[in-house]
Scaffold this motif. Structure first.
Motif, PDB file in Angstrom:
ATOM      1  N   TRP A 165      29.123  57.845  47.868  1.00 25.67           N
ATOM      2  CA  TRP A 165      29.464  58.436  46.580  1.00 25.67           C
ATOM      3  C   TRP A 165      28.358  59.350  46.074  1.00 25.67           C
ATOM      4  CZ3 TRP A 165      31.653  60.835  43.032  1.00 25.67           C
ATOM      5  CH2 TRP A 165      31.128  60.922  41.750  1.00 25.67           C
ATOM      6  N   VAL A 195      32.993  52.452  40.398  1.00 22.92           N
ATOM      7  CA  VAL A 195      34.094  52.401  41.364  1.00 22.92           C
ATOM      8  C   VAL A 195      33.586  51.911  42.721  1.00 22.92           C
ATOM      9  CG1 VAL A 195      35.736  53.812  42.673  1.00 22.92           C
ATOM     10  CG2 VAL A 195      35.521  54.117  40.198  1.00 22.92           C
ATOM     11  N   THR A 247      32.647  48.190  42.506  1.00 27.05           N
ATOM     12  CA  THR A 247      33.869  47.398  42.356  1.00 27.05           C
ATOM     13  C   THR A 247      34.658  47.356  43.663  1.00 27.05           C
ATOM     14  OG1 THR A 247      33.981  47.956  40.005  1.00 27.05           O
ATOM     15  CG2 THR A 247      36.012  47.149  41.032  1.00 27.05           C
ATOM     16  N   LEU A 248      34.721  48.463  44.362  1.00 24.63           N
ATOM     17  CA  LEU A 248      35.400  48.502  45.656  1.00 24.63           C
ATOM     18  C   LEU A 248      34.734  47.559  46.650  1.00 24.63           C
ATOM     19  CD1 LEU A 248      37.592  49.755  47.440  1.00 24.63           C
ATOM     20  CD2 LEU A 248      35.989  51.609  47.943  1.00 24.63           C
TER      21      LEU A 248
END
Length: 139
Positions: free
Chosen positions: A129, A26, A29-30
């Protein structure tokens, strides 16, 4: 993660490491989608372009994270270790991604400015993250 994990499995299959992998995907990809958007491409429409830009970064990350133990539960035991190893791993993954982009297989090219932006922006997202994961999922 410590030197004592050197002889242990580099990739552990558990719910924790599955969550780490999902969050990594994520975050990366972000980073790529935001970059494509700032360059005038709509990530929801230009899916093939985004996938072509994303692939070298995912390949680089999976290679580095896999061999360096970033998919072991111990990789998030300490927030300081998690952030340091994640950032170092991302720098190496960006080097691999840039090398792949320099080939005819992937679109784009190897550019120092893009590498620096990739390290900064992608590294911040991954470290954010992994820091959260260390706080919530670490032992």
């Amino acid at each position: 993660m410590s030197v004592s994990t050197a002889g242990e499995r580099r990739i552990e299959f558990s719910m924790t490491t599955a969550m780490l992998a999902l969050g990594d995907i994520v975050a990366i990809t972000l980073f790529v989608a935001a970059g494509e958007y700032t360059h005038g491409f709509n990530p929801l429409v230009d899916v093939g372009r985004v996938a072509g830009t994303l692939a070298p970064f995912l390949i680089g990350w999976v290679l580095i994270a896999g061999v360096s133990g970033l998919y072991a539960e111990s990789s998030i035991d300490s927030i300081r270790g998690a952030l340091g190893w994640t950032f170092l791993g991302w720098v190496l993954a960006v080097v691999i991604a840039q090398a792949l982009r320099a080939t005819t297989v992937f679109h784009g090219n190897a550019a120092v400015t893009f590498a620096l932006v990739s390290i900064g922006v992608g590294g911040c997202l991954l470290c954010l993250w992994r820091g959260i994961a260390s706080l919530l999922l670490g032992r």
